[in-house]
Design a protein around this motif. Structure first.
Motif, PDB file in Angstrom:
ATOM      1  N   ALA A 104       0.829  -1.211   0.000  1.00  0.00           N
ATOM      2  CA  ALA A 104       0.000   0.000   0.000  1.00  0.00           C
ATOM      3  C   ALA A 104       0.860   1.258   0.000  1.00  0.00           C
ATOM      4  CB  ALA A 104      -0.931  -0.002   1.213  1.00  0.00           C
ATOM      5  N   GLY A 105       2.051   1.157   0.635  1.00  0.00           N
ATOM      6  CA  GLY A 105       2.959   2.299   0.686  1.00  0.00           C
ATOM      7  C   GLY A 105       3.907   2.385  -0.504  1.00  0.00           C
ATOM      8  N   GLY A 106       3.751   1.465  -1.476  1.00  0.00           N
ATOM      9  CA  GLY A 106       4.577   1.510  -2.681  1.00  0.00           C
ATOM     10  C   GLY A 106       5.988   0.985  -2.486  1.00  0.00           C
ATOM     11  N   ASP A 107       6.208   0.146  -1.473  1.00  0.00           N
ATOM     12  CA  ASP A 107       7.546  -0.362  -1.165  1.00  0.00           C
ATOM     13  C   ASP A 107       7.883  -1.597  -2.002  1.00  0.00           C
ATOM     14  OD1 ASP A 107       9.961  -1.011  -0.077  1.00  0.00           O
ATOM     15  OD2 ASP A 107       9.243  -1.321   1.967  1.00  0.00           O
ATOM     16  N   LEU A 121       8.653  -7.280 -11.589  1.00  0.00           N
ATOM     17  CA  LEU A 121       7.506  -7.971 -10.999  1.00  0.00           C
ATOM     18  C   LEU A 121       7.077  -7.300  -9.696  1.00  0.00           C
ATOM     19  CD1 LEU A 121       5.473 -10.204 -11.176  1.00  0.00           C
ATOM     20  CD2 LEU A 121       7.116 -11.772 -10.159  1.00  0.00           C
ATOM     21  N   ALA A 122       8.038  -6.880  -8.906  1.00  0.00           N
ATOM     22  CA  ALA A 122       7.711  -6.181  -7.655  1.00  0.00           C
ATOM     23  C   ALA A 122       6.931  -4.906  -7.950  1.00  0.00           C
ATOM     24  CB  ALA A 122       8.994  -5.857  -6.890  1.00  0.00           C
ATOM     25  N   GLU A 123       7.354  -4.184  -8.969  1.00  0.00           N
ATOM     26  CA  GLU A 123       6.665  -2.948  -9.341  1.00  0.00           C
ATOM     27  C   GLU A 123       5.263  -3.236  -9.883  1.00  0.00           C
ATOM     28  OE1 GLU A 123       9.436  -1.152 -12.023  1.00  0.00           O
ATOM     29  OE2 GLU A 123      10.620  -0.228 -10.401  1.00  0.00           O
ATOM     30  N   ARG A 124       5.124  -4.367 -10.602  1.00  0.00           N
ATOM     31  CA  ARG A 124       3.806  -4.746 -11.115  1.00  0.00           C
ATOM     32  C   ARG A 124       2.862  -5.080  -9.965  1.00  0.00           C
ATOM     33  NH1 ARG A 124       4.114  -9.639 -14.802  1.00  0.00           N
ATOM     34  NH2 ARG A 124       4.909  -8.118 -16.304  1.00  0.00           N
ATOM     35  N   ILE A 125       3.366  -5.808  -8.965  1.00  0.00           N
ATOM     36  CA  ILE A 125       2.545  -6.158  -7.806  1.00  0.00           C
ATOM     37  C   ILE A 125       2.055  -4.897  -7.105  1.00  0.00           C
ATOM     38  CG2 ILE A 125       2.590  -7.204  -5.498  1.00  0.00           C
ATOM     39  CD1 ILE A 125       4.551  -9.290  -6.650  1.00  0.00           C
ATOM     40  N   VAL A 126       2.969  -3.953  -6.914  1.00  0.00           N
ATOM     41  CA  VAL A 126       2.599  -2.693  -6.263  1.00  0.00           C
ATOM     42  C   VAL A 126       1.565  -1.948  -7.108  1.00  0.00           C
ATOM     43  CG1 VAL A 126       3.424  -0.400  -5.616  1.00  0.00           C
ATOM     44  CG2 VAL A 126       4.729  -2.432  -4.946  1.00  0.00           C
ATOM     45  N   ALA A 127       1.808  -1.877  -8.422  1.00  0.00           N
ATOM     46  CA  ALA A 127       0.907  -1.140  -9.308  1.00  0.00           C
ATOM     47  C   ALA A 127      -0.507  -1.722  -9.284  1.00  0.00           C
ATOM     48  CB  ALA A 127       1.462  -1.139 -10.734  1.00  0.00           C
ATOM     49  N   GLU A 128      -0.602  -3.062  -9.261  1.00  0.00           N
ATOM     50  CA  GLU A 128      -1.918  -3.707  -9.324  1.00  0.00           C
ATOM     51  C   GLU A 128      -2.630  -3.781  -7.973  1.00  0.00           C
ATOM     52  OE1 GLU A 128      -2.383  -7.284 -11.544  1.00  0.00           O
ATOM     53  OE2 GLU A 128      -0.861  -6.733 -13.030  1.00  0.00           O
ATOM     54  N   LEU A 129      -1.851  -3.819  -6.895  1.00  0.00           N
ATOM     55  CA  LEU A 129      -2.476  -4.044  -5.583  1.00  0.00           C
ATOM     56  C   LEU A 129      -2.449  -2.854  -4.641  1.00  0.00           C
ATOM     57  CD1 LEU A 129      -1.231  -7.668  -4.754  1.00  0.00           C
ATOM     58  CD2 LEU A 129      -3.289  -6.955  -5.974  1.00  0.00           C
ATOM     59  N   GLN A 130      -1.702  -1.826  -4.979  1.00  0.00           N
ATOM     60  CA  GLN A 130      -1.546  -0.698  -4.055  1.00  0.00           C
ATOM     61  C   GLN A 130      -2.893  -0.094  -3.667  1.00  0.00           C
ATOM     62  OE1 GLN A 130       1.004   2.471  -5.496  1.00  0.00           O
ATOM     63  NE2 GLN A 130       1.431   3.167  -3.425  1.00  0.00           N
ATOM     64  N   GLU A 131      -3.737   0.143  -4.664  1.00  0.00           N
ATOM     65  CA  GLU A 131      -5.037   0.755  -4.382  1.00  0.00           C
ATOM     66  C   GLU A 131      -5.940  -0.198  -3.591  1.00  0.00           C
ATOM     67  OE1 GLU A 131      -8.780   2.420  -6.958  1.00  0.00           O
ATOM     68  OE2 GLU A 131      -6.762   2.861  -7.699  1.00  0.00           O
ATOM     69  N   LYS A 132      -5.890  -1.502  -3.954  1.00  0.00           N
ATOM     70  CA  LYS A 132      -6.736  -2.484  -3.267  1.00  0.00           C
ATOM     71  C   LYS A 132      -6.355  -2.632  -1.800  1.00  0.00           C
ATOM     72  CE  LYS A 132      -7.552  -5.289  -7.394  1.00  0.00           C
ATOM     73  NZ  LYS A 132      -7.330  -6.600  -8.044  1.00  0.00           N
ATOM     74  N   LEU A 133      -5.059  -2.412  -1.508  1.00  0.00           N
ATOM     75  CA  LEU A 133      -4.584  -2.598  -0.141  1.00  0.00           C
ATOM     76  C   LEU A 133      -4.454  -1.289   0.626  1.00  0.00           C
ATOM     77  CD1 LEU A 133      -1.930  -5.375  -0.784  1.00  0.00           C
ATOM     78  CD2 LEU A 133      -4.117  -5.615   0.376  1.00  0.00           C
ATOM     79  N   ALA A 134      -4.984  -0.212   0.058  1.00  0.00           N
ATOM     80  CA  ALA A 134      -4.894   1.079   0.736  1.00  0.00           C
ATOM     81  C   ALA A 134      -5.548   1.009   2.113  1.00  0.00           C
ATOM     82  CB  ALA A 134      -5.548   2.164  -0.109  1.00  0.00           C
TER      83      ALA A 134
END
Length: 198
Positions: A104-107, A121-134
């Motif tokens: 959620a914090g983009g780490d 892949l790490a950046e893709r995970i953040v991009a796809e899930l960051q909003e969902k895990l806010a």
């Protein structure tokens, strides 16, 4: 669909546990190191939530200490190029709340510490899930989800496990079950699949 197993710890491995159930059947479940570390000693009873991954060539069980870990697993495997083993590697990096907060914090760098997770892949995970895990504090207990979705023993919870086992993304599964009609898990799955093809 196997959503929960209760049994005796028969064998512990670095990435799996074998549970001996009262019927005398031993089930091997792939687990994160976090779940493995929290298991009682061999011979003790334990209960684990499950996810059954079905492929053409294999049926594999994965075990989770709690709903939060299982829900995060489902989110991770919904990301393109993230399979169950890679998701477990991510889950081995801390508690579900810590990992969810990091995403959620983009780490993305935190995710790269997991074996097999590169920068892209790490950046893709953040991009796809960051909003969902806010709102990661509600992981495993989201009141906005359809009634019964968080309970693996309810018809809706069983239908969710079944649809995820068929390879549908978590977000699509939850959206389909929010409008699906049926009294049993089988009816809900059938209706959800009909709607997904429209």
């Amino acid at each position: 669909m196997i959503a929960l197993l209760r049994g005796t710890v028969h064998e512990r491995r670095a990435d799996a546990v074998v549970l001996l159930t009262p019927g005398g059947v031993g089930y091997q479940l792939g687990c994160s190191t976090t779940t493995i570390a929290g298991l009682p000693p061999i011979g003790a009873d334990v209960e684990l939530l499950c996810h059954l991954a079905v492929r053409e060539d294999a049926m594999t069980l994965y075990g989770f200490a709690d709903e939060a870990e299982r829900d995060l697993f489902h989110l991770l495997v919904g990301v393109q190029a993230v399979g169950p083993k890679m998701a477990l590697a991510v889950l081995s990096g801390g508690t579900p709340d810590e990992i969810a907060a990091g995403i959620a914090g983009g780490d993305a760098k935190r995710l790269q510490q997991a074996p097999g997770i590169g920068k892209r892949l790490a950046e893709r995970i953040v991009a796809e899930l960051q909003e969902k895990l806010a709102g990661h504090a509600t992981l495993g207990r989201d009141a906005s989800l359809p009634a019964g979705l968080g309970d693996p023993r309810s018809p809706v919870g069983e239908a969710r496990e079944g649809l995820l086992g068929l390879g549908l993304p978590l977000a699509e599964v939850d959206a389909l079950l929010a409008v699906a009609r049926g009294e049993t898990a089988a009816e809900l799955i059938a209706d959800a699949l009909r709607r997904s093809r429209k």
